[in-house]
Write a protein that holds these residues in place. Structure first.
Motif, mmCIF file in Angstrom:
data_model
loop_
_atom_site.group_PDB
_atom_site.id
_atom_site.type_symbol
_atom_site.label_atom_id
_atom_site.label_comp_id
_atom_site.label_asym_id
_atom_site.label_seq_id
_atom_site.Cartn_x
_atom_site.Cartn_y
_atom_site.Cartn_z
ATOM 1 N N PRO A 143 121.093 18.651 -27.747
ATOM 2 C CA PRO A 143 119.752 19.214 -27.896
ATOM 3 C C PRO A 143 119.347 19.987 -26.641
ATOM 4 C CG PRO A 143 119.638 16.853 -27.500
ATOM 5 C CD PRO A 143 121.089 17.204 -27.658
ATOM 6 N N VAL A 144 118.628 21.069 -26.844
ATOM 7 C CA VAL A 144 118.168 21.894 -25.739
ATOM 8 C C VAL A 144 116.668 21.685 -25.600
ATOM 9 C CG1 VAL A 144 117.884 24.249 -24.885
ATOM 10 C CG2 VAL A 144 119.958 23.599 -26.112
ATOM 11 N N LEU A 145 116.250 21.277 -24.420
ATOM 12 C CA LEU A 145 114.826 21.092 -24.183
ATOM 13 C C LEU A 145 114.214 22.418 -23.766
ATOM 14 C CD1 LEU A 145 114.925 17.740 -22.181
ATOM 15 C CD2 LEU A 145 114.375 18.066 -24.586
ATOM 16 N N LYS A 146 113.193 22.828 -24.467
ATOM 17 C CA LYS A 146 112.507 24.074 -24.141
ATOM 18 C C LYS A 146 111.528 23.822 -23.001
ATOM 19 C CE LYS A 146 114.170 26.495 -27.581
ATOM 20 N NZ LYS A 146 115.007 27.626 -27.434
ATOM 21 N N ALA A 147 111.451 24.780 -22.090
ATOM 22 C CA ALA A 147 110.510 24.678 -20.978
ATOM 23 C C ALA A 147 109.097 24.959 -21.501
ATOM 24 C CB ALA A 147 110.879 25.670 -19.885
ATOM 25 N N PRO A 148 108.092 24.295 -20.944
ATOM 26 C CA PRO A 148 106.714 24.592 -21.351
ATOM 27 C C PRO A 148 106.367 26.059 -21.077
ATOM 28 C CG PRO A 148 106.797 22.616 -19.985
ATOM 29 C CD PRO A 148 108.169 23.228 -19.960
ATOM 30 N N GLU A 149 105.496 26.626 -21.897
ATOM 31 C CA GLU A 149 105.146 28.044 -21.800
ATOM 32 C C GLU A 149 104.585 28.427 -20.437
ATOM 33 O OE1 GLU A 149 105.740 30.532 -23.974
ATOM 34 O OE2 GLU A 149 106.814 29.067 -25.177
ATOM 35 N N ASP A 150 103.896 27.526 -19.775
ATOM 36 C CA ASP A 150 103.256 27.848 -18.498
ATOM 37 C C ASP A 150 104.104 27.463 -17.286
ATOM 38 O OD1 ASP A 150 102.989 25.138 -18.944
ATOM 39 O OD2 ASP A 150 100.954 25.019 -18.147
ATOM 40 N N SER A 151 105.349 27.074 -17.508
ATOM 41 C CA SER A 151 106.199 26.662 -16.393
ATOM 42 C C SER A 151 106.714 27.877 -15.619
ATOM 43 C CB SER A 151 107.391 25.846 -16.900
ATOM 44 O OG SER A 151 108.287 26.671 -17.606
ATOM 45 N N GLU A 203 109.704 28.332 -14.579
ATOM 46 C CA GLU A 203 110.999 28.714 -15.149
ATOM 47 C C GLU A 203 110.831 29.682 -16.324
ATOM 48 O OE1 GLU A 203 115.042 26.576 -16.848
ATOM 49 O OE2 GLU A 203 113.272 25.377 -16.424
ATOM 50 N N LYS A 204 109.929 29.369 -17.224
ATOM 51 C CA LYS A 204 109.688 30.221 -18.390
ATOM 52 C C LYS A 204 109.142 31.586 -17.955
ATOM 53 C CE LYS A 204 109.281 30.062 -22.980
ATOM 54 N NZ LYS A 204 110.290 29.636 -23.902
ATOM 55 N N GLN A 205 108.296 31.597 -16.928
ATOM 56 C CA GLN A 205 107.733 32.845 -16.438
ATOM 57 C C GLN A 205 108.810 33.732 -15.812
ATOM 58 O OE1 GLN A 205 104.245 32.174 -13.987
ATOM 59 N NE2 GLN A 205 103.636 30.468 -15.284
#
Length: 88
Positions: free
Chosen positions: A8-16, A18-20
């Protein structure tokens, strides 16, 4: 012969952060056409933002990206400016 299910791949939170960083690099997808190159660059720049990696100009040289329509220097300058918004 058996095959195991995908991990399973854990998605990073939208405001993290890493995601930015990944979103910033994704803005340059017309200049970095290969998704693997963008992912590798994003991870390296994320490490830079958290204080564990090299600056964008060095990162771009060491990642050996295939670029279209932009030089390494221009891309490094643009990414450095974009990343400043995250560090502030």
């Amino acid at each position: 012969m058996t095959t195991l299910p995908e991990s399973p791949v854990l998605k990073a939170p939208e405001d993290s952060i890493e995601k930015q960083v990944y979103a910033i690099v994704d803005r340059y997808k017309e200049h970095i056409p290969r998704m693997n190159d963008r992912n590798r660059l994003s991870f390296a720049l994320y490490k830079y933002v958290i204080g564990q990696g090299d600056e964008p100009s060095l990162t771009i040289k060491t990642n050996k990206l295939i670029l279209e329509g932009i030089t390494e220097e221009e891309l490094a300058k643009n990414l450095a400016e974009d990343l400043k918004t995250l560090k502030a």
